[in-house]
Design a protein around this motif. Structure first.
Motif, PDB file in Angstrom:
ATOM      1  N   SER A 284       0.838  -1.198   0.000  1.00  0.00           N
ATOM      2  CA  SER A 284       0.000   0.000   0.000  1.00  0.00           C
ATOM      3  C   SER A 284       0.872   1.246   0.000  1.00  0.00           C
ATOM      4  CB  SER A 284      -0.859  -0.038   1.272  1.00  0.00           C
ATOM      5  OG  SER A 284      -1.172   1.267   1.717  1.00  0.00           O
ATOM      6  N   CYS A 287       0.451   2.771   3.570  1.00  0.00           N
ATOM      7  CA  CYS A 287       1.074   2.053   4.679  1.00  0.00           C
ATOM      8  C   CYS A 287       2.561   1.799   4.484  1.00  0.00           C
ATOM      9  CB  CYS A 287       0.393   0.706   4.896  1.00  0.00           C
ATOM     10  SG  CYS A 287      -1.349   0.848   5.303  1.00  0.00           S
ATOM     11  N   THR A 320      -6.258  -1.364   1.103  1.00  0.00           N
ATOM     12  CA  THR A 320      -6.791  -0.541   2.195  1.00  0.00           C
ATOM     13  C   THR A 320      -8.137   0.047   1.760  1.00  0.00           C
ATOM     14  OG1 THR A 320      -5.848   1.553   1.445  1.00  0.00           O
ATOM     15  CG2 THR A 320      -4.439   0.167   2.830  1.00  0.00           C
ATOM     16  N   CYS A 321      -8.799   0.718   2.711  1.00  0.00           N
ATOM     17  CA  CYS A 321     -10.100   1.332   2.423  1.00  0.00           C
ATOM     18  C   CYS A 321      -9.954   2.696   1.754  1.00  0.00           C
ATOM     19  CB  CYS A 321     -10.861   1.518   3.731  1.00  0.00           C
ATOM     20  SG  CYS A 321     -10.089   2.760   4.764  1.00  0.00           S
ATOM     21  N   ASP A 325      -5.538   5.498  -2.132  1.00  0.00           N
ATOM     22  CA  ASP A 325      -4.318   4.697  -1.920  1.00  0.00           C
ATOM     23  C   ASP A 325      -3.882   4.103  -3.260  1.00  0.00           C
ATOM     24  OD1 ASP A 325      -2.214   3.247  -0.965  1.00  0.00           O
ATOM     25  OD2 ASP A 325      -3.351   2.118   0.536  1.00  0.00           O
ATOM     26  N   PHE A 358      -2.156   0.894   9.271  1.00  0.00           N
ATOM     27  CA  PHE A 358      -3.508   1.384   8.962  1.00  0.00           C
ATOM     28  C   PHE A 358      -4.305   0.261   8.280  1.00  0.00           C
ATOM     29  CE2 PHE A 358      -6.041   4.244   5.929  1.00  0.00           C
ATOM     30  CZ  PHE A 358      -6.999   4.549   6.877  1.00  0.00           C
ATOM     31  N   ASN A 359      -5.542   0.109   8.676  1.00  0.00           N
ATOM     32  CA  ASN A 359      -6.408  -0.963   8.143  1.00  0.00           C
ATOM     33  C   ASN A 359      -5.953  -2.361   8.592  1.00  0.00           C
ATOM     34  OD1 ASN A 359      -8.288  -0.301   5.218  1.00  0.00           O
ATOM     35  ND2 ASN A 359      -7.322   1.291   6.414  1.00  0.00           N
TER      36      ASN A 359
END
Ligand SMILES: *Cc1c(COP(=O)(O)O)cnc(C)c1O
Length: 391
Positions: A284, A287, A320-321, A325, A358-359
């Motif tokens: 990501s 991230c 990720t959400c 990203d 994150f996530n």
């Protein structure tokens, strides 16, 4: 565990030790030719498994605060320096006990902590360990978030404030042993030449004084990049050393580990939307390579082209959400399918030091690759690492 890079479980950072050592050899040549010292800026690359190798070529490390200073103290041979925009009273004694140069960002920090640090350093036998960051107010680059010379910057003392403070409190000036500036980002030595003109014009009178023993020219020097003019850097350093009788320090981060690592990722799925072919990767931007979104930039990817350049174009994204990203648009000679692996390049720097979960995204494992292409696992992370940082 030992395997070739095409077998390493993903996501993974794989640091190419041969490339790292090539960079270190170049830096060593510069050091020797210029007669200066070069430190690793740990905030860029803190893979301490490589500190023994780095310590063979460089003079030590610099830190952005107590934790990096401790890491340098524990893992790197040689000198240990620190600069922080502001120190805390409860950490200053430990910093003074493990750092050879403590660089302050303001006269108020110097007033608050300078005498204490000097006292502790003197007990340790360190004679010239107190510095102040100056701001030459000379912008040489476009990236506003990386420009410490922009109006309103908190980083470094301007010439006007410097003169005023020295006049008002000469005892603070008497504490200083060196000056530090850091104004560059991924730049060539022409930008240093321009910056040094401003430094000399604004601070030359202070550099000349007998109590100033060193000048630290910060980082952002892209010394190991193919087109970097190293001879100009060497000439500039030598001239400063001679003119002001100071020791010169450089503290690059990027130049140490430039082009010395990969982020290896696997394609988990492909989707289409409005004619866009999108790859969902197990890596990501948000991230694992946050500079892609922050700076922003398009990371180099092995065996790929610009969008439309090769037959198959894809938008590279993650699981990720975050809708944004997105790593960028890349093209390939062949269709890319789930299970395929991609290799982002130049991923040693500002990557593992900045990543996050994150996530609940997995942190990439850290591997090193030797000159035969054999990869060895240095450290892997799992669910516990995610949970440990939360409560
Ligand atoms: C960021 C930084 C460095 C290293 O910069 P690079 O761009 O990685 O070379 C060195 N010194 C200071 C004070 C910094 O803030």
């Amino acid at each position: 565990m030992c395997m070739k890079i095409d077998k390493v479980p993903t996501p993974a950072y794989v640091v190419d030790e041969q490339a790292l050592e090539n960079n270190l050899r170049i830096l060593q040549q510069v050091k020797e030719a210029a007669g200066c010292k070069i430190l690793l800026a740990q905030k860029c690359f803190s893979m301490f498994a490589e500190y023994p190798l780095i310590g063979k070529y460089l003079d030590g490390a610099t830190a952005s605060g107590l934790y990096e200073a401790r890491l340098g103290h524990e893992e790197m041979a040689g000198e240990n320096h620190v600069f922080s925009p502001a120190y805390r009273p409860e950490e200053i004694e430990e910093i003074a006990a493990i750092c050879d140069h403590v660089i302050f960002n303001s006269f108020s920090q110097l007033r608050r902590f300078g005498a204490k640090v000097k006292e502790i350093q003197q007990v340790r036998g360190i004679a010239h360990g107190i510095g102040l960051r100056i701001n030459p107010e000379c912008s040489t680059q476009e990236h506003a978030i990386y420009d410490p010379c922009a109006p309103g910057s908190r980083l470094g003392v301007t010439a006007e404030d410097f003169a005023r403070a020295v006049e008002a409190e000469p005892q603070l000036w008497a504490l200083l042993d060196g000056l530090h500036f850091h104004t560059l980002c991924e730049q060539n030595s022409d930008a240093l030449a321009k910056t040094l003109q401003a430094v000399e014009q604004k601070f030359g009178c202070w550099l000349q004084k007998d109590n100033i023993h060193w000048l630290n020219m910060g980082g952002g020097h892209h010394i190991t990049r193919a087109d970097y003019d190293r001879q100009l850097l060497i000439d500039l350093v030598k001239a400063v050393k001679e003119k002001y009788a100071v020791e010169v320090y450089l503290e690059p981060g990027e130049a140490v580990a430039l082009n010395a690592g990969y982020l290896v990722t696997e394609v988990l799925d492909t989707v289409k939307n409005h004619g866009a072919n999108i790859l969902l990767l197990d890596a990501s931007a948000a991230c694992h390579m946050p500079d892609v979104l922050e700076m922003p930039y398009r990371p180099p990817l092995k065996d790929s082209g610009e969008a439309g350049e090769k037959a198959y174009t894809y938008k590279l994204s993650s699981c990720t959400c975050l809708a944004g990203d997105i790593i960028g648009d890349y093209s390939f000679d062949r269709e890319i399918l789930p299970g395929d692996r991609l290799y982002f390049e130049d991923m040693a720097i500002y990557s593992m030091v900045k990543n996050n979960t994150f996530n609940g995204m997995a942190l990439p494992a850290i591997w090193k690759m030797d000159d035969n292409g054999d990869c060895t696992l240095v450290k892997k992370f799992g669910y516990q690492d995610f949970k440990e940082r939360l409560s």
